[in-house]
Design a protein around this motif. Structure first.
Motif, PDB file in Angstrom:
ATOM      1  N   UNK A 228       0.788  -1.229   0.000  1.00 58.87           N
ATOM      2  CA  UNK A 228       0.000   0.000   0.000  1.00 58.87           C
ATOM      3  C   UNK A 228       0.814   1.271   0.000  1.00 58.87           C
ATOM      4  N   UNK A 229       2.123   1.189  -0.233  1.00 60.47           N
ATOM      5  CA  UNK A 229       2.949   2.390  -0.325  1.00 60.47           C
ATOM      6  C   UNK A 229       2.618   3.129  -1.618  1.00 60.47           C
ATOM      7  N   UNK A 230       2.121   4.351  -1.486  1.00 58.39           N
ATOM      8  CA  UNK A 230       1.730   5.111  -2.669  1.00 58.39           C
ATOM      9  C   UNK A 230       2.938   5.446  -3.542  1.00 58.39           C
ATOM     10  N   UNK A 231       4.080   5.740  -2.902  1.00 61.26           N
ATOM     11  CA  UNK A 231       5.292   6.034  -3.670  1.00 61.26           C
ATOM     12  C   UNK A 231       5.741   4.814  -4.454  1.00 61.26           C
ATOM     13  N   UNK A 232       5.642   3.634  -3.850  1.00 58.34           N
ATOM     14  CA  UNK A 232       6.011   2.400  -4.548  1.00 58.34           C
ATOM     15  C   UNK A 232       5.020   2.102  -5.677  1.00 58.34           C
ATOM     16  N   UNK A 233       3.746   2.341  -5.447  1.00 56.14           N
ATOM     17  CA  UNK A 233       2.738   2.117  -6.487  1.00 56.14           C
ATOM     18  C   UNK A 233       3.038   2.984  -7.702  1.00 56.14           C
ATOM     19  N   UNK A 375      -6.843  -0.999  -5.933  1.00 65.14           N
ATOM     20  CA  UNK A 375      -6.604  -2.142  -6.830  1.00 65.14           C
ATOM     21  C   UNK A 375      -5.459  -3.008  -6.327  1.00 65.14           C
ATOM     22  N   UNK A 376      -4.371  -2.370  -5.909  1.00 72.96           N
ATOM     23  CA  UNK A 376      -3.206  -3.118  -5.436  1.00 72.96           C
ATOM     24  C   UNK A 376      -3.529  -3.885  -4.158  1.00 72.96           C
ATOM     25  N   UNK A 377      -4.245  -3.253  -3.257  1.00 74.38           N
ATOM     26  CA  UNK A 377      -4.551  -3.892  -1.979  1.00 74.38           C
ATOM     27  C   UNK A 377      -5.597  -4.987  -2.109  1.00 74.38           C
TER      28      UNK A 377
END
Length: 654
Positions: A228-233, A375-377
């Motif tokens: 859930x890291x937005x920077x990583x996403x 979506x990622x989570x």
């Protein structure tokens, strides 16, 4: 009874269970050392990895050469290898042969010999775990009787032909041989990015009997995205679009329509020069696809720089203020100030950046990231793969005098370990790896609170931080590469580790830091492709360190000049396989063609058993503990008047 024995007694509460375990471990010591395989930097090249699995990473050909009769022709060996690697395709070669039954009978016979050789490294329990075929009982029976009762074996094979089951049994035997050929698989980082099949590779790793992953920077950024890291996403999306590679995202159920809609709204008229996708020749995109890819690419890159700026501000201990660049832009002059110098920007189109507050997301950007993060989570497949990477992965591993990790250990110019403080204390050398390993592993499954937020940010730091062991450079010059033409700004300076590892004394010092003092110990790295075509040698430090990034991904093969390395550590020692062609195939009439060359790195004088290896020392310690436990059980739970029991006891305790 001391504390250690009490803990052991909870698992083995009586004499019978403890003695059974002791006998099991004693028998394992006498097995031949199993084959360990080391690969790195697969970078989404699923087809290549699929082929590597099928050929046992080059080991099956060696086993066939040493097992089948010396009278077996080269053609017959090739056809046997073809049948093991790609049975369904190879059956076509036999379809209209007048000697089909006789030829396939020889194939079965040779497969049984190969299987019998492989069984020397497996206990019965491990072998049963590997067998998953509905023909398991038949195969097991054939293997056991092949050397002693040929008449029985031929009778069973005749019946298989009569029932038209020969193709089924051969296919299942081929699968079993491929499974047995590799006992342990070590992946030294960077499964993700560049190619479009990273998720398909992880599927196969999960299914492998014993596999571990040492995280690379391209792995941790995907782990961070799954967390859930937005920077990583944002980074995961940007890199996928940079290489025109969204196959993995699609299979993970990451919907890109919101990003496309956003990009068309804000960047629809932007030529987005410098954001063209880097694709292979056989991955052609239409002009319309390229245009949409470009503006999506630029849109998410700007979002990434904003999110990274916010992260750097809230983690001052990461010491990454030099990467705060959006606030250094002069939007009127279309220039940026970096390291005290003014540079012209290649683009002046920044519709979503507020010059007064450049790191804040617009309402639409904030809404977009919210939807993408959801979506990622909520991707069941991605979360399952992340679970595998968190549980089976790590910063480093030690196995049988092999120390392996993806990138580097941060050191200064003198080769001394750099103290690193990321806000949770100061660590260096092995302690830095242990801190990172424990912090990341403790974060999974996904939690809430400050520790969870720190772990998310730490995963991003590992992707791009200047003292990250899996990155190993002073900066990731993403912004400079997109928006400036000065090549000096594009330079990413490697940590001194990468030059010092040429020195044998430094490698020995590093091995000692991780508790390896044997003269047989070596370090195995990936991360930096070895340019074989320019004469670079994967062996460093007089053979004390091996770099096995040889370019499994096509994107790196122009640089490396080869198609990847595989390091094999088996009962005879270590060998380096240099793969010369990643596109092996079945060739009619001539059978399977596999192109690689092998170099012995070390060679034992005799075949090593488990007892000759460091893992054998661990098992011996367990045996000694069990003997102590058995002695504590002996007076109270065993009737010493029984001659039979006393005899068994004496044998076990001796």
């Amino acid at each position: 009874m001391n504390k250690a024995l009490r803990l052991l007694s909870e698992r083995f509460p009586d004499y019978e269970s403890a003695s059974t375990e002791l006998l099991r471990l004693t028998s394992i010591l006498e097995l031949t050392k199993g084959t360990e395989v080391f690969v790195s930097d697969l970078h989404g090249s699923h087809e290549t990895f699929e082929n590597l699995i099928r050929i046992g990473f080059g080991t099956i050909e060696q086993i066939v050469d040493s097992t089948v009769s010396v009278d077996t022709s080269a053609q017959e060996k090739r056809e046997l290898l073809s049948m093991i690697y790609y049975p369904q395709d190879t059956f076509e070669l036999y379809e209209h042969r007048v000697d089909r039954k006789e030829s396939l009978t020889r194939v079965v016979s040779n497969m049984l010999k190969v299987m019998n050789t492989l069984l020397g490294t497996y206990s019965m329990g491990r072998f049963n775990e590997v067998m998953t075929s509905k023909f398991d009982a038949v195969i097991w029976d054939l293997v056991n009787r092949n050397a002693t009762n040929q008449g029985y074996v031929l009778s069973v094979i005749d019946n298989l032909f009569a029932l038209h089951l020969e193709n089924n049994i051969i296919s299942d035997m081929a699968i079993l041989i491929r499974k047995l050929s590799i006992q342990k698989l070590h992946v030294i980082g960077d499964i993700y990015d560049r190619g479009s099949g990273a998720d398909l590779i992880v599927d196969q790793l999960i299914d492998h009997q014993e596999c571990d992953v040492q995280w690379g920077n391209h792995d941790v950024v995907w782990m961070g995205a799954a967390y859930g890291s937005e920077a990583c996403i944002a980074n995961v999306l940007r890199v996928s679009l940079r290489y025109g590679n969204i196959g993995t995202l699609i299979r993970y159920g990451i919907h890109l329509i919101p990003l496309a809609t956003f990009a068309l709204k804000y960047y629809g008229d932007d030529p987005a020069i410098g954001f063209e996708p880097k694709t292979d020749d056989d991955e052609a995109m239409s002009d319309a696809e390229k245009d949409l890819n470009k503006i999506m690419h630029k849109a998410v890159a700007i979002i990434q720089f904003k999110l990274e700026g916010q992260l750097i501000a809230r983690r001052p201990k990461f010491n990454m203020d030099s990467r705060l660049l959006l606030d250094k832009i002069d939007f009127d002059q279309n220039t940026i100030k970096i390291n005290g110098e003014i540079h012209k920007l290649s683009s002046s189109f920044f519709p979503t950046i507020d010059p007064e507050d450049p790191y804040s997301l617009t309402h639409d950007e904030d809404e977009l990231i919210f939807r993408l993060k959801k979506c990622f989570l909520e991707s069941y497949r991605l979360q399952a793969h992340a679970n595998f990477l968190f549980e089976k992965g790590g910063m480093y591993k030690v196995s049988n005098n092999n120390l392996f990790f993806h990138g580097c250990v941060p050191v200064d110019q003198d080769g001394d370990f750099i103290p690193v403080d990321l806000g949770r204390g100061q660590y260096q050398g092995k302690s830095l790896f242990d801190f990172l390993n424990q912090t990341i592993k403790n974060a999974w499954p996904i939690k809430v609170g400050e520790n969870a937020e720190y772990s998310k940010d730490l995963l991003w730091y590992l992707w791009t931080g200047p003292l990250s062991p899996v990155f190993g450079k002073d900066k990731m010059a993403t912004f400079e590469r997109y928006f400036t033409s000065d090549q000096l700004l594009h330079t990413e300076k490697k940590n001194t580790y990468f030059s010092l590892r040429e020195n044998e004394a430094f490698c020995i010092k590093l091995l000692g830091e991780f508790g390896l003092n044997s003269t047989d110990a070596i370090i195995i790295n990936g991360h930096i492709p070895v340019s074989v075509r320019r004469g670079e040698n994967p062996k460093k430090g007089n053979g004390k360190l091996m770099v096995i990034d040889g370019g499994f991904s096509k994107a790196y093969q122009a640089q490396t000049g080869i198609a990847g390395f595989t390091l094999i550590h088996d009962a005879w020692g270590r060998q380096l396989f240099t793969h010369l062609s990643h596109k092996e195939e079945i060739v009619a009439q001539s059978g399977y063609l596999n192109k690689f060359k092998k170099e012995d790195l070390s060679r034992h004088k005799k075949l090593h058993k488990v007892k000759d290896c460091p893992e054998g020392e661990v098992i011996t310690e367990r045996i000694d503990d069990l003997k102590d436990l058995l002695r504590s059980y002996q007076p109270a739970s065993i009737c010493l008047t029984s001659p039979k029991v006393s005899h068994i006891q004496q044998q076990v305790l001796n």
